[in-house]
Write a protein that holds these residues in place. Structure first.
Motif, PDB file in Angstrom:
ATOM      1  N   TYR A 169       1.585  34.251  31.430  1.00  0.00           N
ATOM      2  CA  TYR A 169       2.380  35.425  31.809  1.00  0.00           C
ATOM      3  C   TYR A 169       1.696  36.701  31.314  1.00  0.00           C
ATOM      4  CZ  TYR A 169       6.100  38.881  31.910  1.00  0.00           C
ATOM      5  OH  TYR A 169       6.817  40.011  32.125  1.00  0.00           O
ATOM      6  N   ALA A 171       2.513  40.487  30.671  1.00  0.00           N
ATOM      7  CA  ALA A 171       3.626  41.437  30.584  1.00  0.00           C
ATOM      8  C   ALA A 171       3.278  42.780  31.206  1.00  0.00           C
ATOM      9  CB  ALA A 171       4.024  41.624  29.126  1.00  0.00           C
ATOM     10  N   ALA A 172       2.005  43.106  31.219  1.00  0.00           N
ATOM     11  CA  ALA A 172       1.613  44.413  31.754  1.00  0.00           C
ATOM     12  C   ALA A 172       1.811  44.469  33.266  1.00  0.00           C
ATOM     13  CB  ALA A 172       0.162  44.695  31.396  1.00  0.00           C
ATOM     14  N   TRP A 174       3.703  42.050  34.893  1.00  0.00           N
ATOM     15  CA  TRP A 174       4.862  41.211  35.211  1.00  0.00           C
ATOM     16  C   TRP A 174       4.461  40.071  36.148  1.00  0.00           C
ATOM     17  CZ3 TRP A 174       8.051  46.173  36.351  1.00  0.00           C
ATOM     18  CH2 TRP A 174       8.497  46.720  35.138  1.00  0.00           C
ATOM     19  N   TYR A 176       1.669  36.430  36.741  1.00  0.00           N
ATOM     20  CA  TYR A 176       1.162  35.232  36.081  1.00  0.00           C
ATOM     21  C   TYR A 176      -0.291  34.986  36.467  1.00  0.00           C
ATOM     22  CZ  TYR A 176       6.065  34.342  35.131  1.00  0.00           C
ATOM     23  OH  TYR A 176       7.351  34.453  34.696  1.00  0.00           O
ATOM     24  N   ASP A 219       6.384  32.420  40.720  1.00  0.00           N
ATOM     25  CA  ASP A 219       6.552  33.770  40.143  1.00  0.00           C
ATOM     26  C   ASP A 219       7.917  34.384  40.443  1.00  0.00           C
ATOM     27  OD1 ASP A 219       6.359  34.349  42.782  1.00  0.00           O
ATOM     28  OD2 ASP A 219       4.559  35.601  42.634  1.00  0.00           O
ATOM     29  N   TYR A 220       8.848  33.604  40.907  1.00  0.00           N
ATOM     30  CA  TYR A 220      10.221  34.036  41.242  1.00  0.00           C
ATOM     31  C   TYR A 220      10.208  35.051  42.394  1.00  0.00           C
ATOM     32  CZ  TYR A 220      11.045  32.466  36.389  1.00  0.00           C
ATOM     33  OH  TYR A 220      11.098  31.768  35.215  1.00  0.00           O
ATOM     34  N   TRP A 221       9.104  35.177  43.028  1.00  0.00           N
ATOM     35  CA  TRP A 221       8.895  36.341  43.884  1.00  0.00           C
ATOM     36  C   TRP A 221       8.293  35.940  45.216  1.00  0.00           C
ATOM     37  CZ3 TRP A 221      10.140  41.403  43.463  1.00  0.00           C
ATOM     38  CH2 TRP A 221       9.381  42.339  44.139  1.00  0.00           C
ATOM     39  N   TRP A 264      18.089  28.034  38.614  1.00  0.00           N
ATOM     40  CA  TRP A 264      19.059  29.047  38.221  1.00  0.00           C
ATOM     41  C   TRP A 264      19.985  29.437  39.365  1.00  0.00           C
ATOM     42  CZ3 TRP A 264      19.123  31.306  33.250  1.00  0.00           C
ATOM     43  CH2 TRP A 264      20.165  32.217  33.084  1.00  0.00           C
ATOM     44  N   TRP A 307      25.347  28.443  32.863  1.00  0.00           N
ATOM     45  CA  TRP A 307      25.239  29.647  32.038  1.00  0.00           C
ATOM     46  C   TRP A 307      26.384  30.624  32.306  1.00  0.00           C
ATOM     47  CZ3 TRP A 307      21.460  32.122  28.831  1.00  0.00           C
ATOM     48  CH2 TRP A 307      21.503  33.496  28.815  1.00  0.00           C
TER      49      TRP A 307
END
Lengths: 339, 727
Positions: A169, A171-172, A174, A176, A219-221, A264, A307
């Motif tokens: 991952y 972070a810069a 967002w 992978y 990547d959820y995307w 999720w 959740w």
């Protein structure tokens, strides 16, 4: 008369000033049970115990650390991996009121998951330090720190080797980088190989047939879920399952040769571990909600934490709801005690 | 029938003549000194009686049915000097004529006047809202290091202290969240358009004259964010009456390697005054604490260096009695500090930088005549923020710039006896830029407001009901909602020496979504929600206020409050984390305040207690009806001040009950109750022309270890010493 009013008001003030008696503590004590489901409530930073014989739920029986991520039941003790606290707590399941022992891994590690090789030795994946830490849980000593990859998260033991997945991952951005699995020889603690897998290998599990299943979330995307199957004999990817969606954790039911992938907001995707054919895909996933932690017992029951609803749902392999348990705030991970 | 009415009328006239012959009258006219204009709405009454009147539009008054005897007559009106005449003799059947000339008097901030509760100048004792004022004297006595310390003992207030000197401090009023409290600087909002909240640690106390706290919803006066209440920080104005040059220098030393230096200088020449001040603060900040496992530890990376600049210019022109003046203020605050975050995880090297500029110009003055005044304000604020942390996965580098400017026009008109109207409108522009991603957001907002204050006399001036209805209309370019916020306040006052009041407020307030809520840039996990609605709060309170001439002035106030909030914005995971209008909550409780001086001019005691029941009314079975996080049920503050000739001694005690830190109220991670005692000793001396003020403080006298926020320890016992030289 006026002075009486003043005195009365002053007395009222003093009364309300000291009316503030402390409330009694609101804690529950869980009895010793033969079989239990332990629930990690990430919002409430607590553990709930579900007595599977009676169906009784005991909430908030113990307090865990910051950003708790995983529960593991091993040899009569319950281990909690706290990512933010950089430690592992050890609970006595027969006496949750007792202060838990703590294994401090040191700042800058962010431990994610752990796997035992025996009753004493465990390996812990650490995302921030990009390493796997070997710990003796009896002496509470850190024995070794082995370099892994960026975002080391999932971990499993197969064939005497540790398989630690690296999400890469960034972070810069967002995003992978290429996902990998670091293979560590548990006898020598040396890295024996690194296996390329799909994007964002978030968790690792070992199927009943001994093959390693690496859950690549995507990547959820734009890139979607895939499970890469690794043969521990050769440490090569031997097969894969295109799951789609963004699967997270994995649980196996030996009784049914089934793998359950939490997803999720949807619940579970399932596939057959022998044929690697999807049984419940994104068009017919079951439960329809939740999908954080999952655990399966030897009788074909699957437990999924929800959740949003603060519940754990017990299902059979077909997705039929058998029971629903109201647990603590934001249940995220599960562990089973079966005697 | 008509015959009967005639007979009754004659009887009434005869009886009233007969009765009136048993009494006397006082009548006359009240005029303004400089202009000789008649004054309307002036209160004229006989002291220690329930007999009085108010002047009409021609300045005439007539007090009737006065039993014969000797009286003291009082003539007063806010903004004018008060007149008193003793030993006036009223005779049976006679009319005594008494004319008065009142002279305008500049309204000073230290005479029980609030400018926040009604947007005009109103006596605190006569407004329906619950108001507390921290004036210059109190600030000097308690010597607070930041705004949070200045506010921490005010009724209804809970300060969320995230740790050492440089760490965030935010405020809750009556159980609200910090972004539901509107913080104003000279009437203009400081709440960040990006996050909605204000870090009280970043608000300089330099150049502050007083701080007003108005509790309860107030969107009807100030718009968004005023659900819990309003805090107005009022800048110091130069005092042209003190001609010449004066200066002072304050130096302070404190525990944890802290020192401060504060020079200031003032020039007052004729009708102009200039004040300039500077404050430098440096603190190493490290302090000892016990970690979550009982081990001793040191809170490192808590250092801060900050600089405050303040420049205030005021010019009075025209007739000074008309209070026309123009004031300009400039403030700059900049700081660089460690940002250790929580103790789990701990960031040993994370750093934070801030720089704020605030410029404001305010014109105030009478227009047309004495009964109309105008206030014009223009302001510009900017804020730059940087945060760097290499101790997280991939590291974090954030840089934001926020800019705000706006104008406001406000009129105040006395439209009849005991009736005034405050009305106006404003325009404001906010923009925010993420200097890393270049994400840019802006909004333009407009508003109109009107506040009416009407006093209705019942029997006499000593039994009155004041009504304060207010209404505000807001709209902005962000989501084009048109929001109307109403409020009605009423207060029934009776008595003078033994003055009792019954007060009631009902209103509707709101909090608009922030830039973060609306426009959070879409990434793998999160996305803003441009369809968000504002949060709404329907609140009401009812209370009593007693001011009695015993124990050298006893003041007691008790108030029940309730606020029902809907549409609360909560970030939830749907497909991604995004903010939604999902939650409901209800805050209710009781505030009690008591002030007295058992020994006149020697010992002052004040205490307040708040019982708070703040509940989550969301549908979730785990959190429904649970207590909201960080809301203590019980808050107690006690303060005792001993006043000697050169020495002032102040003791402050605070008790905060248990607070839950998660929505499900897990006792295991709740925070234990705590009590803290602070003590301050001030010594004043004068040698030749130099005034010297020494101050010695011990904060957390008994060195209690406690936490206000989970995983955020606060320092233990702290010693502070300062000395100020004034020439």
């Amino acid at each position: 008369m006026k002075k009486l009013i003043v005195l009365g008001l002053s007395a009222l003030f003093l009364f309300t000033l000291f009316i503030g008696c402390e409330d009694d503590p609101e804690t529950e004590e869980a009895p010793v049970t033969a079989t239990a489901l332990y629930v990690l409530n990430s919002g409430g930073q607590s553990i709930s115990v579900v007595d599977l014989e009676t169906g009784t739920v005991y909430n908030n029986v113990a307090t865990v650390g910051t950003w708790p991520n995983q529960l593991v039941f091993k040899a009569g003790k319950l281990y909690c991996v706290n990512t933010g606290s950089n430690n592992i707590q050890i609970f006595d399941v027969d006496d949750f009121a007792a202060t838990p022992e703590v294994i401090d891994l040191g700042s800058g590690h962010n431990p994610q998951n752990m796997v035992f090789v025996d009753d004493d030795i465990t390996y812990v994946s650490c995302s921030l330090s990009e390493s796997v830490v070997k710990v003796n849980v009896t002496t509470k000593a850190v024995l070794e720190e082995i370099d892994a990859g960026v975002g080391c998260t999932g971990i499993a033991l197969a064939g005497g080797k540790i398989y630690a997945s690296n999400t890469a991952y960034n972070a810069a951005t967002w995003g992978y980088g290429p996902g990998t699995v670091t293979v560590i020889n548990a006898a020598t603690d040396a890295v024996s190989s690194t296996i390329d897998v799909a994007l964002n290998p978030f968790s690792v599990g070992v199927a009943p047939d001994g093959l390693v299943h690496v859950v690549c979330t995507g990547d959820y995307w734009s890139a979607w879920g895939k499970v890469m199957v690794v043969n521990p004999a050769t440490d090569t990817v031997v097969d894969s399952v295109v799951t789609l969606g963004s699967p997270g954790n994995i649980a196996f039911s030996e009784a049914d040769d089934m793998a359950f992938l939490t997803i999720w907001g949807m619940g579970c995707l399932t596939y057959n571990t022998e044929t690697l054919a999807m049984v419940n895909d994104t068009s017919n996933y079951f439960l329809g909600k939740g999908g954080t932690g999952a655990a399966a017992d030897g009788d074909g029951n699957i437990f999924v934490s929800v959740w949003d609803d603060d519940q754990v749902v017990q299902l059979d392999k077909d997705g039929t709801v058998i029971a629903t348990f109201n647990v603590g705030d934001k249940p995220a991970a599960l562990a089973l005690k079966v005697e | 029938m008509s015959q009967l009415i005639k007979i009754l009328s004659v009887l009434i006239v005869i009886s009233s003549i007969a009765l009136s012959e048993d009494y006397g009258k006082v009548s006359g006219i009240v005029k303004c000194g400089p202009t000789d204009e008649p004054l309307i709405a002036v209160n004229v009454y006989l002291k220690n009686t329930h007999i009085g009147s108010a002047t009409d539009e021609n300045g005439n008054y007539c007090i009737q049915q006065i039993p014969p005897g000797k009286y003291e007559i009082i003539v007063k009106m806010i903004g004018f000097s008060q007149l008193q005449r003793k030993f006036i003799e009223v005779s049976k059947g006679k009319t005594l004529t008494m004319d008065f000339i009142l002279h305008p008097q500049a309204i000073t901030y230290n005479n029980g006047v609030t400018v926040t509760a009604t947007r005009g100048h109103s006596l605190i004792s006569e407004v329906p809202s619950s108001v507390n004022v921290i004036d210059k004297q109190e600030l000097e006595l308690k010597n607070p290091q930041n705004l949070a310390e200045a506010l921490q003992n005010v009724p209804g207030v809970n300060i969320k202290d995230y740790g050492g000197l440089g760490n965030t401090k935010s405020i809750s009023l009556r159980g609200s969240s910090d972004s539901q409290v509107l913080i104003l600087l000279d009437g203009q909002r400081l709440n960040s358009p990006q996050s909605g909240s204000v870090d009280l640690n970043q608000i300089s106390l330099e150049g502050i004259e007083k701080i007003e706290v108005v509790r309860g919803g107030n969107s009807a006066l100030y718009g968004s964010d005023a659900i819990g209440g309003v805090i107005n920080i009022i800048s110091k104005k130069a005092d042209p009456d003190k001609q010449g040059i004066s200066s002072d220098f304050k130096f302070g030393l404190a525990s944890f390697g802290t020192y401060t230096a504060e020079p200031s200088i003032r020039f007052n020449i004729k009708n102009s005054g200039i004040t300039a001040s500077y404050k430098y603060l440096s603190s190493k900040g490290d302090f000892s604490y016990t970690d979550n496992y009982g081990n001793p530890a040191t809170r490192v990376n808590s250092d801060i260096i900050s600089r405050d600049y303040y420049l205030g210019i005021i010019h009075e022109f025209g007739d000074p009695h008309y209070q026309r003046n123009l004031s300009l203020t400039y403030k700059q605050y900049n700081s660089v500090q460690g940002a250790p975050g929580t103790i789990e995880p701990y960031y040993y090297h994370a750093r934070m930088w801030n720089r704020d500029n605030k410029i404001s110009a305010v014109y105030t003055g009478k227009i047309f005549n004495l009964f109309h005044s105008l206030r014009l304000q223009s302001y510009y604020y900017d804020s730059w923020y940087k945060y760097k942390n290499n101790e997280t996965a991939g590291g974090i580098l954030s840089k934001y710039t926020t800019q705000t400017y706006g104008n406001e026009i406000q009129f105040n008109s006395v439209v009849g006896p005991q009736v005034s109207l405050t009305y106006g409108s404003g325009f404001r522009y906010d923009q925010n830029r993420d200097n890393i991603t270049q994400n840019f957001n802006k909004q333009t907002s407009y508003y109109l407001f009107v506040v009416n204050e009407s006093v209705v006399c019942i029997n006499s001036l000593l039994q009155t009901i004041s009504f304060v209805p207010s209404l505000r209309y807001d709209t902005d370019s962000k989501y084009m909602n048109h929001i109307v916020s109403p409020k009605l306040g009423a207060i029934f006052n009776f008595g003078e020496g033994w003055k009792s009041s019954l007060k009631l407020n009902v209103g509707k307030s709101y909090r608009a979504p922030t830039f973060n809520d609306l426009y959070w840039p879409e990434d793998a996990w999160t996305i803003g929600n441009p369809d968000l609605e504002p949060e709404y709060g329907n609140d009401w309170d009812i209370g009593i206020r007693l001011q009695y001439p015993i124990l050298n002035g006893l003041y007691f106030e008790s108030c029940y409050f309730e606020s029902n909030m809907t549409n609360l914005i909560i970030w939830q995971q749907v497909d991604k984390w995004m903010p939604l209008n999902v939650d409901k909550s209800r805050n209710r409780g009781i505030e009690n305040s008591l002030k007295l001086s058992p020994i006149k001019e020697f010992l002052d005691i004040s205490a307040n207690y708040m019982y708070l029941d703040a509940r989550n009314l969301s549908e979730s079975p785990t959190t429904h009806n649970k207590i909201l996080v960080y809301r203590p049920k019980h808050t107690v503050n006690i303060s005792a001040t001993l006043l000697l000739k050169f020495i002032q001694l102040n003791y402050q005690y605070s008790y905060i009950s248990r607070r839950f830190t998660d929505p499900s109220n897990n006792w295991g991670i709740s925070l234990d109750p705590y009590s803290v005692s602070d003590i301050t000793v001030n010594y004043n001396a004068k040698i030749i022309n130099t005034q010297m003020d020494y101050s010695f403080q011990i904060k957390n006298l008994f060195d209690h270890e406690y936490r206000v926020i989970r995983n955020m320890p606060v320092p233990g016992r702290e010693y502070r010493f300062s000395v100020k030289f004034s020439i």
